[in-house]
Design a protein around this motif. Structure first.
Motif, short mmCIF file in Angstrom:
data_model
loop_
_atom_site.label_atom_id
_atom_site.label_comp_id
_atom_site.label_asym_id
_atom_site.label_seq_id
_atom_site.Cartn_x
_atom_site.Cartn_y
_atom_site.Cartn_z
N ALA A 115 0.82 -1.21 0.00
CA ALA A 115 0.00 0.00 0.00
C ALA A 115 0.86 1.26 0.00
O ALA A 115 0.50 2.27 -0.61
CB ALA A 115 -0.94 0.00 1.20
N VAL A 116 1.99 1.23 0.69
CA VAL A 116 2.90 2.38 0.72
C VAL A 116 3.73 2.43 -0.56
O VAL A 116 3.89 3.48 -1.19
CB VAL A 116 3.82 2.34 1.96
CG1 VAL A 116 4.84 3.47 1.90
CG2 VAL A 116 2.99 2.42 3.24
N ALA A 117 4.25 1.29 -0.98
CA ALA A 117 5.16 1.24 -2.13
C ALA A 117 4.46 1.68 -3.42
O ALA A 117 5.10 2.25 -4.31
CB ALA A 117 5.72 -0.16 -2.29
N ARG A 118 3.15 1.43 -3.53
CA ARG A 118 2.47 1.82 -4.77
C ARG A 118 2.43 3.33 -4.96
O ARG A 118 2.20 3.82 -6.07
CB ARG A 118 1.04 1.27 -4.77
CG ARG A 118 0.06 1.97 -3.85
CD ARG A 118 -1.36 1.47 -4.05
NE ARG A 118 -2.31 2.09 -3.15
CZ ARG A 118 -2.83 3.30 -3.30
NH1 ARG A 118 -2.48 4.04 -4.33
NH2 ARG A 118 -3.70 3.78 -2.42
N ARG A 119 2.68 4.07 -3.89
CA ARG A 119 2.70 5.54 -4.00
C ARG A 119 4.07 6.07 -4.44
O ARG A 119 4.26 7.27 -4.51
CB ARG A 119 2.30 6.16 -2.66
CG ARG A 119 0.83 5.90 -2.29
CD ARG A 119 0.54 6.32 -0.86
NE ARG A 119 -0.88 6.37 -0.59
CZ ARG A 119 -1.62 5.32 -0.26
NH1 ARG A 119 -1.04 4.13 -0.18
NH2 ARG A 119 -2.91 5.44 -0.03
N THR A 120 4.98 5.18 -4.69
CA THR A 120 6.32 5.55 -5.13
C THR A 120 6.53 5.03 -6.55
O THR A 120 5.63 4.46 -7.16
CB THR A 120 7.39 4.96 -4.21
OG1 THR A 120 7.45 3.54 -4.40
CG2 THR A 120 7.08 5.26 -2.75
N ARG A 121 7.74 5.18 -7.05
CA ARG A 121 8.06 4.68 -8.38
C ARG A 121 8.65 3.28 -8.34
O ARG A 121 9.37 2.86 -9.26
CB ARG A 121 9.03 5.64 -9.07
CG ARG A 121 8.45 7.01 -9.31
CD ARG A 121 9.40 7.90 -10.09
NE ARG A 121 8.82 9.20 -10.36
CZ ARG A 121 9.42 10.16 -11.06
NH1 ARG A 121 10.64 9.94 -11.55
NH2 ARG A 121 8.83 11.32 -11.27
N MET A 122 8.36 2.55 -7.32
CA MET A 122 8.89 1.19 -7.20
C MET A 122 8.46 0.35 -8.40
O MET A 122 7.32 0.46 -8.88
CB MET A 122 8.40 0.55 -5.90
CG MET A 122 9.05 -0.79 -5.62
SD MET A 122 8.61 -1.43 -3.98
CE MET A 122 9.52 -0.33 -2.90
N ASN A 123 9.35 -0.48 -8.87
CA ASN A 123 9.11 -1.33 -10.03
C ASN A 123 7.85 -2.16 -9.85
O ASN A 123 7.59 -2.72 -8.78
CB ASN A 123 10.33 -2.24 -10.21
CG ASN A 123 10.24 -3.04 -11.49
OD1 ASN A 123 9.47 -3.99 -11.59
ND2 ASN A 123 11.04 -2.64 -12.47
N ALA A 155 -6.59 -5.05 -4.07
CA ALA A 155 -7.06 -3.70 -4.36
C ALA A 155 -5.88 -2.74 -4.49
O ALA A 155 -5.85 -1.89 -5.39
CB ALA A 155 -8.02 -3.22 -3.27
N ALA A 156 -4.89 -2.88 -3.60
CA ALA A 156 -3.71 -2.00 -3.65
C ALA A 156 -2.92 -2.23 -4.94
O ALA A 156 -2.46 -1.27 -5.58
CB ALA A 156 -2.82 -2.23 -2.44
N LEU A 157 -2.76 -3.48 -5.34
CA LEU A 157 -2.03 -3.77 -6.57
C LEU A 157 -2.77 -3.22 -7.79
O LEU A 157 -2.16 -2.62 -8.67
CB LEU A 157 -1.83 -5.28 -6.72
CG LEU A 157 -1.13 -5.74 -8.00
CD1 LEU A 157 0.29 -5.16 -8.06
CD2 LEU A 157 -1.10 -7.26 -8.09
N LEU A 158 -4.08 -3.43 -7.84
CA LEU A 158 -4.86 -2.92 -8.97
C LEU A 158 -4.78 -1.40 -9.05
O LEU A 158 -4.70 -0.82 -10.14
CB LEU A 158 -6.32 -3.36 -8.84
CG LEU A 158 -6.58 -4.85 -9.12
CD1 LEU A 158 -7.98 -5.24 -8.65
CD2 LEU A 158 -6.42 -5.15 -10.61
N THR A 159 -4.79 -0.74 -7.90
CA THR A 159 -4.68 0.71 -7.87
C THR A 159 -3.34 1.16 -8.43
O THR A 159 -3.25 2.11 -9.22
CB THR A 159 -4.87 1.24 -6.44
OG1 THR A 159 -6.16 0.85 -5.96
CG2 THR A 159 -4.75 2.76 -6.39
N ALA A 160 -2.27 0.47 -8.03
CA ALA A 160 -0.94 0.80 -8.55
C ALA A 160 -0.86 0.58 -10.06
O ALA A 160 -0.32 1.42 -10.79
CB ALA A 160 0.12 -0.05 -7.84
N LEU A 161 -1.41 -0.52 -10.53
CA LEU A 161 -1.37 -0.81 -11.96
C LEU A 161 -2.22 0.18 -12.75
O LEU A 161 -1.88 0.55 -13.88
CB LEU A 161 -1.84 -2.24 -12.22
CG LEU A 161 -0.95 -3.35 -11.63
CD1 LEU A 161 -1.57 -4.72 -11.85
CD2 LEU A 161 0.46 -3.30 -12.22
#
Length: 563
Positions: free
Chosen positions: A53-61, A84-90
């Motif tokens: 959830a935190v990492a998706r707010r960054t430019r992490m691969n 849900a967090a992964l889908l949001t990041a994608l």
């Protein structure tokens, strides 16, 4: 194995440190704490979920995010948060879900947060039908969830789909009266009505939302914008003061306040924040198209290559286009990017400027040192407080002669006056358009022969009255060089505050312009003259309606033509 008290204390300590770093905006520190957490407690799916959830707010691969989601889903397959967090990041990255995770999507059929994230992701991948199917299928199982209706409305609104307002109304009906969803549903429906020009209902719904979320600065700024469109300057200024108390750097609040102050004559105070629209652009703003090319904000211009571009409607492009010539006269090498309909007119009028049509072709930005919207140039040109002394537009002399000859036989000894009485977008037409029947004081003047400047869809409907000649320019909307030539060969122009007003003013031709109670900032709020268009005379709507200003305008036209 039962966790020891020491383990529980360490878990709580790391979670607290990560939470504090996250709230402070220090994502790197939060990620570091959570990585330590999952190393110490690898059996805790929540740790992987929080890290994701935190990492998706960054430019992490993205591959790393997918691995984190797999860990969490392996440990607790039924928990929807990691998916849900992964889908949001994608969705943010406009990337597809890996095939092996696609196969397990069905297990989250009853999870609203997953359905929402999945719909957003599919929509951003350019699959609107699939996105809507996800929402509608979830609504069958959970018909009382306002956030689902809101997302459906937002998708339809963005796609230009059928009746997004209906989905927003459903969200409003589904929301509990005291819940945060009620405020959000009211705001979304208000914005939909606002865009459609239903301003009074929009204002009412914005206020309903504010009653439940009084600290929402953005919501208050939207209410102020609707009040501006209603012509309620004082009420809008009150809301904007509250907006800027809540958030002194609120972009939309600063921009709208700037426009109101300039319109009220406070050039120094108004132009102070005028740049915010472009220095802090909103998502999807045109200024983002220029990438790393610097914005011109008053730097020395001698020898610099500057791209000037339009950021508003066609009327705004006309009023500010001469500032490109002004900038060139200061020593810059200027290229003006404008609406294709204005290219010939601008090339003829501004000899010191290279003029290019705005289209989808690459701009080759490496040719320039800076870019600047033409409306922002007004800030620098008007700093001295002097009226603009700018190059006028020049109509095509051959077309002026041709159109003058075409109208000659229809003149019959009368004076020819161009006339437009309606037009504008959904948000503005109601405040500045008139009915033809309201113009009897002008229509009944025997010494005047009116020539229609009203394009189809801008208020013209059916047959024109006998006293109004049809335009000899067949396509007034697209043939703007023809429109300029027509206005140049007429004795005067009478118009609402639309393109015909701008064209008459830019050509320095006599014009009599009817303004709404609260016109756009460059028209000002008081007086009968225009700083930008010295050949125009302005007539402002009063609280009692159009009757008095139309009568005064008609009498002024008769006096002018009798001289």
């Amino acid at each position: 194995m039962t966790p020891s008290p020491g383990d529980e204390a360490r878990r709580a300590e790391l979670r607290a440190e990560a939470g504090a770093a996250f709230r402070a905006g220090n994502m790197a520190a939060a990620i570091d704490m959570l990585r330590r957490y999952v190393c110490l407690f690898p059996e805790d799916a929540g740790g992987y979920g929080n890290l994701l959830a935190v990492a998706r707010r960054t430019r992490m691969n993205s591959d790393v995010l997918v691995r984190l989601a797999r860990h969490a889903l392996f440990l607790e397959p039924a928990v929807p948060g990691p998916m849900a967090a992964l889908l949001t990041a994608l969705a943010q990255r406009r990337e597809a879900l890996p095939a092996e995770l696609e196969e397990i999507m069905s297990r989250y059929g009853g999870a609203q947060e997953v359905a929402l994230a999945r719909a957003i992701q599919l929509h951003r991948l350019g699959r609107p039908v699939c996105a809507e199917t996800i929402i509608r299928r979830t609504l069958i199982e959970m018909p009382d969830r306002p956030r689902l209706y809101q997302q459906l409305g937002l998708q339809r609104q963005e796609d230009g789909g059928r009746d997004p307002g209906r989905a927003f109304r459903e969200a409003l009906f589904a929301a509990d009266a005291k819940s945060p969803e009620m405020a959000a549903a009211s705001e979304h429906l208000a914005a939909n009505l606002h865009a459609a020009g239903d301003l009074l209902r929009a204002v009412d719904l914005y206020r309903t939302a504010l009653a439940r979320a009084p600290g929402a600065a953005g919501l208050r700024a939207n209410l102020a914008a609707a009040l501006v469109d209603c012509g309620e300057a004082e009420a809008a200024e009150t809301e904007l003061r509250q907006t800027l108390i809540l958030d002194p750097k609120h972009r939309d609040g600063l921009w709208l306040s700037s426009c109101l102050r300039i319109g009220a004559g406070d050039l120094s105070g108004g132009y102070r924040a005028h740049h915010v629209r472009w220095t802090e652009p909103h998502e999807g703003a045109r200024s983002l198209e220029f990438g790393s090319l610097p914005l011109w904000l008053g730097q020395p211009v001698k020898g610099r290559r500057i791209l000037v571009w339009g950021d508003f409607g066609i009327g705004d492009e006309i009023i500010f286009a001469p500032l490109a010539q002004w900038l060139a006269e200061l020593g810059a090498e200027v290229t003006l990017e404008t609406d294709p309909r204005l290219v010939a007119l601008c090339r003829r009028s501004f000899p010191g400027v290279a003029v290019e049509a705005r289209d989808d072709a690459p701009r080759h930005l490496e040719r320039f040192d800076y870019h600047v919207p033409s409306a922002l140039l007004a800030c620098f040109h008007e700093r001295t407080g002097r009226s603009p002394d700018l190059h006028p537009f020049k109509a095509d002399p051959d077309r002026v002669t041709e159109l003058g000859e075409a109208l000659g036989s229809a003149r019959g000894g009368a004076r020819l006056v161009g006339f437009s009485w309606g037009g504008g977008g959904a948000r503005t037409s109601w405040s500045k358009s008139t009915e033809l029947t309201e113009w009897e004081p002008l229509l009944s003047s025997p010494e005047i022969r009116l020539v229609s400047l009203q394009y189809a869809g801008g208020g013209a409907s059916g047959e024109l009255p006998e006293r109004i000649l049809p335009s000899p320019v067949s396509d007034l909307r697209n043939d703007l060089d023809g429109l300029a030539a027509l206005i140049a060969c007429l004795d005067a122009t009478v118009s609402i505050s639309g393109i015909n007003a701008h064209m008459a003013g830019a050509l320095r031709r006599p014009g009599f312009i009817l303004l709404p109670r609260l016109p756009l900032w460059f028209w000002g709020r008081e007086g009968s003259g225009s700083r930008w268009y010295p050949s125009l005379r302005l007539f402002r709507r009063s609280d009692s309606g159009w009757g008095a200003p139309i009568a005064n305008l008609s009498e002024s036209v008769r006096r002018f033509l009798s001289l």
